[in-house]
Design an enzyme around this catalytic site. Structure first.
Site, PDB file in Angstrom:
ATOM      1  CE  LYS A 178      -9.830  -8.111   6.867  1.00  0.00           C
ATOM      2  NZ  LYS A 178      -8.573  -8.825   6.810  1.00  0.00           N
ATOM      3  CG  HIS A 204      -3.403  -0.194  -3.097  1.00  0.00           C
ATOM      4  ND1 HIS A 204      -2.297  -0.954  -3.372  1.00  0.00           N
ATOM      5  CD2 HIS A 204      -3.750  -0.469  -1.812  1.00  0.00           C
ATOM      6  CE1 HIS A 204      -1.964  -1.654  -2.290  1.00  0.00           C
ATOM      7  NE2 HIS A 204      -2.823  -1.384  -1.331  1.00  0.00           N
ATOM      8  NE  ARG A 249       1.855  -9.602   4.727  1.00  0.00           N
ATOM      9  CZ  ARG A 249       0.573  -9.423   4.452  1.00  0.00           C
ATOM     10  NH1 ARG A 249      -0.324 -10.244   4.978  1.00  0.00           N
ATOM     11  NH2 ARG A 249       0.187  -8.440   3.689  1.00  0.00           N
ATOM     12  CG  HIS A 287      -6.076  -1.482   0.736  1.00  0.00           C
ATOM     13  ND1 HIS A 287      -4.752  -1.367   1.063  1.00  0.00           N
ATOM     14  CD2 HIS A 287      -6.684  -0.392   1.270  1.00  0.00           C
ATOM     15  CE1 HIS A 287      -4.565  -0.266   1.769  1.00  0.00           C
ATOM     16  NE2 HIS A 287      -5.719   0.345   1.915  1.00  0.00           N
ATOM     17  CD  GLN A 321      -0.597  -8.935  -0.528  1.00  0.00           C
ATOM     18  OE1 GLN A 321      -1.817  -8.858  -0.639  1.00  0.00           O
ATOM     19  NE2 GLN A 321       0.075  -8.237   0.351  1.00  0.00           N
ATOM     20  CB  CYS A 378      -0.953   0.028   1.189  1.00  0.00           C
ATOM     21  SG  CYS A 378      -1.328  -1.554   1.897  1.00  0.00           S
ATOM     22  CG  ASP A 429      -1.863  -5.358  -3.153  1.00  0.00           C
ATOM     23  OD1 ASP A 429      -3.086  -5.311  -2.916  1.00  0.00           O
ATOM     24  OD2 ASP A 429      -1.015  -4.789  -2.446  1.00  0.00           O
TER      25      ASP A 429
END
Length: 589
Positions: free
Chosen positions: A412, A328, A306, A458, A324, A277, A326
């Site tokens: 979410k 945004h 992580r 997200h 990911q 992000c 991912d």
RNA sequence: GCCGAAAUAGCUCAACUGGUAGAGCAACUGAUUUGUAAUCAGUAGGUUGUGGGUUCAAGUCCUACUUUCGGCACCA
């Protein structure tokens, strides 16, 4: 698979079996103290304090034997209702029962005990009439479990078991456990050379082998194309960031414990990024935006790190280095609903392609009591949560709400998918965020010329490619649909000497048309080579003998099927291309 | 991270209570030229996860670490 907890009769049976387990444990370990023994989806367990004694797997058969013995004696199970003071008196030497009793309210519930032979346990019931009814059970595993599920507490010993009405049902369940092992993505991943790990690389750091990498590349291309058509802009950003970047975003305060430790380079401090992000926020901020430009959708197949707890790491499912899917979305407040809808639409579209039909939407909300995790702005939270509810309602989507499951920056929508075997997994997520845009001081120029703060959505459709691959391996048992299969067609001449050249010609033809082909012209019997093609689950096998060679045809056989079809090479290619284009999933998974 | 179990050839596994590592499959070599799930023979393959220790002797016992497995806790 059957859910014991949802079946009333089996619930009673399994809970009674938990008592039988406790009685047997008490016989074998007289000092044992018992906490709770509830029924769960997969049977029952009992949490037990055995003092200094630790159970190992070898102890389970002993306990099981004692259970059978008690069950055979066939004592009746007798219910008795007692007052709270009586209960406290009766269990005065048992701190666990005292703990339970003290939290009970006599006015609201009856306190009851159940006795079977020499064993009495505090219990709400109900139970079967007699221990004689407990015949078809099995102790599955034992392990440690924190008292009251809190890692600050001491560890009790937990024994899991399951009980059925018939031997047949029990055997069916044991077969199901075997089936789970057969489908395990770690086993299939090794067999089909999809991925590996090495202790020199480290825990939770899988290495994707060529076959696995090929599948992953297909997934990446697939979702990239979908996103591109929906107006996403794709970027590349680095896997590290400064500590200050995460202090700005707020992640540092919330999650530094779950990040790899800081690397000091010259005077700067860096971390491996746990999410993307902040990088995407800065990309948005790189230029000025008019309200007309929004929504801006920034996507990336982004690698994150992580520091997952060592005990949590598992195959490709739970890793410390993940990629990911991912993105945004930077939107105006009036665009939230529409953009959210598009994301949900994309999720449904992708699930359709992968044949995923068994899923639930979970609306993850904040816990207003938890002021430590969630930033304090009631209005912002209520607004965000209500927006999500409205969108879901307007789309006529069923969902359930989960308090305390929100991200620290906003509520979410998570999608829980029920796999062919095993527990639910969360794949997709779509999160609403009013916080990070403020922290990064993002803006766009509104129609009235004033600066406004955009809202960020997200979202990850596959979640991570790692976890999705793990999931899908288990769904398809390693028999990938043609568009994903590392090798799509195995080509084999009956005899290399006689049809070898023709086989090579066919293999080249397919390969030149972007089909992933493996020519198997080894000097082995056809049966041997065919067996190998089948065990490696290659979707199509071509068999080329004199008949095919003379007629200028090919005979193909589908994975798992016995029959053969003979067509021209052009017809075969057309059929393959169509199947690949449709991303057809073999639904015999 | 916690409780427990485990790590032997590429894979699956064997080696009685300590006596110097073995099989099947895979690989390689040769013969066989094969019509729909395993042709035959031979060869090679291991500092038993890593480091310490006990012992005349360690795959086996002790110890630390690493990794894996089953749960628990965790999962932005």
């Amino acid at each position: 698979m059957i859910n014991i907890k949802e079946d009333e009769k089996l619930s009673v049976l399994n809970h009674s079996c938990a008592h039988l387990l406790a009685q047997a444990v008490k016989h074998l370990y007289p000092k044992a103290l018992f906490w709770v023994g509830p029924v769960i989806e997969d049977g029952f367990y009992y949490d037990i304090d055995l003092g200094d004694i630790t159970l190992t797997d070898e102890d389970l058969p002993k306990i099981e034997k004692e259970m059978k013995k008690i069950a055979k004696d066939g004592k009746r199970i007798v219910r008795e209702e007692i007052s709270k003071s009586e209960a406290l008196e009766r269990f005065k030497n048992d701190p666990y029962k005292i703990d339970l009793i003290e939290r009970m309210n006599e006015d609201e519930e009856v306190i009851s005990c159940y006795t079977q032979g020499d064993f009495t346990d505090l219990c709400r019931g109900p139970h079967v009439e007699s221990v004689k009814e407990l015949k078809h059970f099995k102790l599955i595993k034992s392990s440690g479990a924190y008292f009251k599920g809190d890692s600050k507490n001491k560890v009790l010993q937990r024994i899991y078991g399951i009980c059925f009405e018939t031997e047949e049902d029990l055997n069916k369940y044991l077969e199901y456990l075997e089936e789970c092992k057969m489908r395990d993505h770690r086993k299939i991943g090794r067999e089909q050379e999809l991925f590996m790990s090495h202790n020199l690389v480290g825990s939770g750091m899988p290495l994707w082998l060529p076959n696995g990498a090929l599948i992953r590349k297909q997934l990446e291309n697939y979702i990239y194309d979908k996103e591109r058509r929906l107006g996403y802009l794709h970027v590349y950003t680095p896997c590290v960031g400064t500590v200050d970047l995460y202090k700005t975003s707020g992640h540092w305060d919330h999650y530094k414990e779950n990040m790899f430790p800081v690397m000091k380079v010259d005077e700067e401090e860096f971390v491996l990024r746990p999410m993307n992000c902040p990088h995407h926020m800065l990309i948005y901020k790189n230029s000025l935006h008019s309200y007309r430009d929004l929504p801006i959708r920034i996507g990336e197949a982004a690698t994150d790190f992580r520091y997952e707890a060592s005990g949590a790491v598992k195959g490709l499912e739970r890793v410390r280095c993940m990629c990911q899917n991912d993105a945004h979305l930077f939107v105006r407040p009036d665009q939230i609903g529409e953009e959210f809808k598009k994301v949900v639409g994309l999720i449904l579209d992708v699930y359709k392609d992968f044949g995923i039909t068994n899923y639930k939407f979970r609306l993850s909300l904040r816990d207003p009591e938890d002021t430590e995790k969630y930033f304090d702005d009631d209005q912002m939270w209520n607004e965000a949560e209500n927006t999500l509810r409205q969108v879901l309602d307007s789309m006529d989507i069923d969902y359930f709400e989960a308090i305390g499951e929100a991200a620290f920056y906003g509520p979410k929508l998570d999608v829980e998918v029920k796999p062919a075997v095993g527990p639910e997994v969360t794949l997709s997520t779509c999160q609403l965020d009013f916080l990070l845009p403020r922290r990064f001081d993002l803006s766009y120029i509104a129609s009235n010329g004033e600066k406004q703060v955009p809202v960020v959505i997200h979202r990850a459709i596959f979640g991570t490619f790692d976890r999705f691959t793990a999931f899908f391996i288990e769904e398809c048992k390693g028999a990938f649909p043609t568009w994903l299969a590392p090798t799509q067609v195995a080509v084999m001449p009956v005899s290399a000497e006689h049809q070898g050249e023709y086989a090579k010609e066919i293999a080249d033809f397919l390969s030149d048309n972007d089909i992933r082909v493996k020519l198997d012209d080894r000097n082995e019997k056809l049966g041997y080579r065919l067996r190998e093609a089948q065990t490696s689950k290659i979707p199509y096998t071509l068999i080329l003998g004199d008949n095919e060679k003379n007629d200028k045809t090919i005979s193909y056989r589908l994975y798992g099927k016995k029959e053969t079809t003979t067509v021209t090479k052009e017809e075969f290619l057309k059929l393959l291309k169509q199947e690949i284009e449709n991303k057809a999933c073999n639904k015999e998974m």
